[in-house]
Design an enzyme around this catalytic site. Structure first.
Site, short mmCIF file in Angstrom:
data_model
loop_
_atom_site.label_atom_id
_atom_site.label_comp_id
_atom_site.label_asym_id
_atom_site.label_seq_id
_atom_site.Cartn_x
_atom_site.Cartn_y
_atom_site.Cartn_z
N LYS A 25 -15.06 4.60 1.42
CA LYS A 25 -14.54 4.31 2.76
C LYS A 25 -14.14 5.60 3.43
O LYS A 25 -13.79 6.58 2.76
CB LYS A 25 -13.30 3.41 2.67
CG LYS A 25 -13.01 2.64 3.95
CD LYS A 25 -13.85 1.38 4.00
CE LYS A 25 -13.63 0.54 5.21
NZ LYS A 25 -14.19 -0.80 5.02
N GLY A 80 -7.94 -11.99 15.65
CA GLY A 80 -8.83 -10.84 15.82
C GLY A 80 -10.08 -11.24 16.58
O GLY A 80 -10.70 -12.27 16.27
N TYR A 81 -10.45 -10.45 17.58
CA TYR A 81 -11.66 -10.78 18.34
C TYR A 81 -12.56 -9.55 18.44
O TYR A 81 -13.18 -9.27 19.45
CB TYR A 81 -11.29 -11.32 19.74
CG TYR A 81 -12.18 -12.47 20.17
CD1 TYR A 81 -12.17 -13.67 19.49
CD2 TYR A 81 -13.05 -12.34 21.26
CE1 TYR A 81 -12.99 -14.73 19.86
CE2 TYR A 81 -13.87 -13.40 21.64
CZ TYR A 81 -13.84 -14.59 20.94
OH TYR A 81 -14.65 -15.63 21.30
N GLY A 82 -12.62 -8.80 17.34
CA GLY A 82 -13.53 -7.65 17.25
C GLY A 82 -14.86 -8.12 16.70
O GLY A 82 -15.26 -9.28 16.90
N ASN A 83 -15.55 -7.25 15.99
CA ASN A 83 -16.89 -7.57 15.51
C ASN A 83 -16.91 -8.81 14.62
O ASN A 83 -17.80 -9.65 14.73
CB ASN A 83 -17.48 -6.37 14.77
CG ASN A 83 -18.89 -6.64 14.28
OD1 ASN A 83 -19.74 -7.09 15.07
ND2 ASN A 83 -19.15 -6.42 13.03
N ALA A 84 -15.93 -8.94 13.74
CA ALA A 84 -15.92 -10.11 12.86
C ALA A 84 -15.46 -11.36 13.60
O ALA A 84 -16.12 -12.40 13.58
CB ALA A 84 -15.02 -9.83 11.66
N GLY A 85 -14.32 -11.27 14.30
CA GLY A 85 -13.71 -12.43 14.93
C GLY A 85 -14.54 -13.08 16.02
O GLY A 85 -14.68 -14.30 16.07
N1 GLU Z 1 -16.99 -1.97 7.07
C1 GLU Z 1 -17.65 -3.13 6.55
C2 GLU Z 1 -16.86 -3.69 5.38
O1 GLU Z 1 -15.68 -3.47 5.23
C3 GLU Z 1 -19.11 -2.87 6.24
C4 GLU Z 1 -19.38 -1.79 5.25
C5 GLU Z 1 -20.85 -1.42 5.15
O2 GLU Z 1 -21.67 -2.04 5.80
O3 GLU Z 1 -21.13 -0.48 4.41
O4 GLU Z 1 -17.37 -4.43 4.60
#
Ligand code: GLU
Length: 416
Positions: free
Chosen positions: A106, A218-223
C-alpha cells in the site's frame, strides 16, 4: 471518524485472533505480524503560486511470498504510516482470500486533494512516482487507486514511470483509463465484487434482496457504484447514503442517479430535495437489512456497535470495524462480510488488468464480470466453510483462509 484508534494495531489483533484459533507456528505468526519493507519519502512539488512545498509519502510492501506486492495509493490529509501498514497487511489477506498471485502492499501521501488544482495534483502524482520508482515495478510492487486517487492519477503515474524507463510500462499500475491499458469493468469492480458476495450471503441467510433496505456510508468509488448496483442487480431499496459532509435519508428510497447528479453539482450528497438530513453516525444505526460502510476505517467501534441493527454488514471500506466491535457483532448474530473479502473485487479486476497488460490482449466486459463472479463466489464459500468448521466469526475465518495460503507459500520458499 475515531482517530485515536491505531489501525495497524487492529490489523495485528485480528491476525492474533486467527493465529490462536489455527495454532499458527510462532515463526510464521511473527513474520506475518510485521511488514517486510517500508519506504518513506519526502519530495518537492511546485505549487501554482510559485512556491515549492515538500510532501511526505509512504510505500509499504507487507509480504511478497505469493507474488509481487499489490495495493492502492491513498491521498489523504490524515495519512499515517500506521494506516498504510494496516492497509498493506489487509491487501496481503485480500489477495490471498481471492487466490490471486500477489502479495500485499500500500502507498500513501499526506495531502489534501480538495485544496489542490489539477496541475498541482499532476505534479504531486509524478513527484511521488519519481520518489518511489526504484521500489516498484510490474513484477515487484504494483500500485492502484484508493481513497482520493483516480484513473487520471494512475495515467500520470504510468506516464512518469514509463518516461523514467524509456518505454511504455502499462503493467506497473492498475486502475488506468481504458485507452492506456485499463480493463473494462475495473471502474465498478470493488462494488460489483461486493454484490456477488452479498448475493451469496443473502442466499445463505434466506434474505430476499428484492425486499431489502440498504444504507451506504460513503459515496466515493465504492459507495456510489454500490448504490447503483444494489438497485439494478437486486432491486433493493437504498434508503440512506452519506459522504464526508453528512448523509441523506428517504423512507421511499433514493434514486442513485439523482444523488450522483446532485453530488456532481454541489460536491456533496447532502441537501438533495425530498430527503432528510442525517449524520454519518446515524446512518450506521438505521434499521436496515444491509449496511454498507464504504468510506474510512474505524467507524464501527465499541461505542456504537450495540446500536447497529442491520442483518448484513458488507464492508466495502477497508478496516471499518474494530476488533472490540467485532465481538459484539458476532454475539448479536449480525452477518459480517469482512472488508478484505467484501472489497476484493477491485484488486481482482486489477489482477485481470495486469494480466491483459502482460499479454497485450484485452478482454470483453462480460468476461471480466464472469471471472470476477467466479473468484468472489469461491472466496465467499471458502470463508463460510472455514467459519462453520471452526465455529468462528467470518473475519477470523477469512484470516484463516488467507493466512493458510500465505503460510504455505512462505514454507515452500523455505522462509519459515
Ligand atoms: N485500493 C483497492 C483496495 O484496497 C484496490 C487495490 C488494487 O487494485 O490493487 O483493494
Amino acid at each position: 471518524m475515531v482517530e485515536e484508534i491505531n489501525p495497524f494495531e487492529n490489523a495485528q489483533k485480528q491476525l492474533d485472533i486467527a493465529a490462536g484459533k489455527m495454532k499458527l507456528e510462532p515463526s510464521v505468526h511473527a513474520m506475518l505480524r510485521e511488514p517486510m519493507r517500508i519506504l518513506e519519502v519526502s519530495f518537492p512539488v511546485r505549487m501554482d503560486n510559485g512556491e515549492t512545498k515538500i510532501f511526505k509519502g509512504f510505500r509499504v510492501q507487507y509480504n511478497d511470498a505469493c507474488g509481487p506486492t499489490k495495493g492502492g495509493i491513498r491521498f489523504h490529509p490524515d495519512e499515517t504510516i500506521d494506516t498504510v501498514k494496516a492497509l498493506a497487511a489487509w491487501m496481503t489477506w485480500k489477495c490471498a482470500v481471492v487466490d490471486i498471485p500477489y502479495g500485499g502492499g500500500k502507498g500513501g501521501v499526506i495531502c489534501n486533494t480538495k485544496e489542490m488544482s489539477e496541475g498541482e495534483l499532476e505534479r504531486l502524482s509524478r513527484g511521488y512516482i519519481r520518489a518511489i520508482n526504484y521500489f516498484i515495478g510490474p513484477e515487484k510492487d504494483i500500485p492502484a487507486p484508493d481513497v482520493y486517487t483516480t484513473p487520471q492519477i494512475m495515467a500520470w503515474m504510468m506516464d512518469e514511470y514509463s518516461k523514467l524507463k524509456g518505454y511504455n510500462v502499462p503493467g506497473m499500475i492498475t486502475g488506468k483509463p481504458i485507452p492506456l491499458g485499463g480493463s473494462l469493468g475495473r471502474g465498478d469492480a470493488t462494488a460489483r465484487g461486493g454484490m456477488y458476495a452479498l448475493k451469496e450471503a443473502a442466499k445463505y441467510l434466506g434474505i430476499d434482496l428484492k425486499k431489502a433496505t440498504v444504507a451506504i456510508q460513503g459515496y466515493g468509488n465504492a459507495g456510489q457504484f454500490a448504490a447503483r448496483l444494489v438497485t439494478e442487480m437486486f432491486g433493493s431499496k437504498v434508503v440512506a447514503v452519506s459522504d464526508s459532509k453528512g448523509g441523506i435519508y428517504s423512507e421511499k428510497g433514493l434514486d442513485w442517479k439523482a444523488v450522483l447528479e446532485h453530488k456532481k453539482k454541489t460536491e456533496s450528497v447532502t441537501g438533495l430535495k425530498g430527503t432528510k438530513e442525517i449524520t454519518n453516525e446515524e446512518i450506521l444505526e438505521l434499521n436496515v437489512d444491509v449496511l454498507i460502510p464504504a468510506a474510512l476505517e474505524n467507524v464501527i467501534t465499541e461505542k456504537n456497535v450495540a446500536r447497529i441493527k442491520a442483518k448484513i454488514i458488507l464492508e466495502l471500506a477497508n478496516g471499518p470495524t474494530t476488533p472490540e466491535a467485532d465481538k459484539i457483532l458476532h454475539k448479536n448474530k449480525i452477518f459480517v462480510i469482512p472488508d478484505f473479502l467484501a472489497n476484493a473485487g477491485g484488486v481482482t479486476v486489477s489482477y485481470f488488468e495486469w494480466v491483459q497488460n502482460t499479454y497485450g490482449y484485452y478482454w470483453e466486459e462480460q468476461e471480466v464480470h464472469e471471472n470476477l463472479e467466479k473468484k468472489m463466489v469461491k472466496a465467499f464459500k471458502d470463508v463460510l466453510e472455514m467459519a462453520e468448521k471452526y465455529k468462528v466469526d467470518n473475519r477470523t475465518a477469512a484470516y484463516m483462509v488467507s493466512v493458510n495460503r500465505v503460510a504455505e507459500a512462505m514454507k515452500l520458499r523455505g522462509w519459515v
